[in-house]
Motif scaffolding. Structure first.
Motif, short mmCIF file in Angstrom:
data_model
loop_
_atom_site.label_atom_id
_atom_site.label_comp_id
_atom_site.label_asym_id
_atom_site.label_seq_id
_atom_site.Cartn_x
_atom_site.Cartn_y
_atom_site.Cartn_z
N PRO A 86 0.96 -1.32 -0.01
CA PRO A 86 0.14 0.07 -0.09
C PRO A 86 1.05 1.10 -0.04
N LEU A 87 0.32 2.20 -0.69
CA LEU A 87 1.11 3.68 -0.77
C LEU A 87 0.00 4.51 0.31
N LYS A 88 0.64 4.70 1.49
CA LYS A 88 -0.29 5.29 2.47
C LYS A 88 -0.09 6.76 2.53
N LYS A 89 1.22 7.10 2.36
CA LYS A 89 1.67 8.63 2.54
C LYS A 89 2.13 9.25 1.04
N LYS A 90 2.31 10.43 1.04
CA LYS A 90 2.85 11.16 -0.12
C LYS A 90 4.49 10.69 -0.57
N GLU A 91 5.04 10.39 0.55
CA GLU A 91 6.56 9.92 0.36
C GLU A 91 6.45 8.43 -0.34
#
Length: 153
Positions: A87-92
């Motif tokens: 999962p890509l949870k944060k902008k980073e």
């Protein structure tokens, strides 16, 4: 204690250990499945994480959870890799995934679509540019409901 408060508390407990040992906290889930509760902690590091890493983190976190006892019900603790479809949870997370295949869902349709799968061409902290098989889409980050890496065959 609410599930979001439990997640935050667990993140605060485990983060110092992860920082000290070069791990990245990807996500924490506290979910009920059937009659059982599960506390899942997803971690990663450069080069990937192995079963020994998961075991060490699990032992550390289990001890901290026993000392502080923030969860009122019985639960199963699971520490694992986020897997290939991370999962890509944060902008980073999104920024680090430029050039990779992603699957993104949005809160409201963009050009009649709510799901996009393709190569993440760019991300400027405000918009994602995804090249699908048919065309390129510009997706405002504020409209992203979920994003993850995708395995496209």
């Amino acid at each position: 204690m609410s599930t979001s408060k439990i997640k935050t508390t667990v993140e605060e407990m485990v983060q110092p250990y992860l920082n000290e040992h070069g791990f990245e906290l990807v996500d924490v889930e506290y979910v009920k499945e059937g009659s059982n509760w599960f506390l899942r902690v997803f971690v990663d590091k450069d080069g990937g994480i192995d079963i020994d890493d998961c075991g060490l983190i699990s032992e550390y976190l289990s001890q901290k959870l026993d000392e502080n006892d923030p969860i009122p019900t019985a639960y199963f603790l699971e520490v694992s890799s986020p897997g290939a479809e991370r999962p890509l949870k944060k902008k980073e997370d999104v920024a680090k995934s430029v050039g990779k295949n992603v699957f993104v869902t949005v809160y409201e349709p963009i050009n009649g679509l709510k799901e996009f799968e393709g190569k993440l061409e760019s991300f400027d902290n405000e918009e994602l540019v995804i090249q699908t098989v048919k065309k390129q889409y510009v997706i405002p980050y504020a409209k992203v409901a979920s994003a993850r890496l995708a395995i496209i065959f």
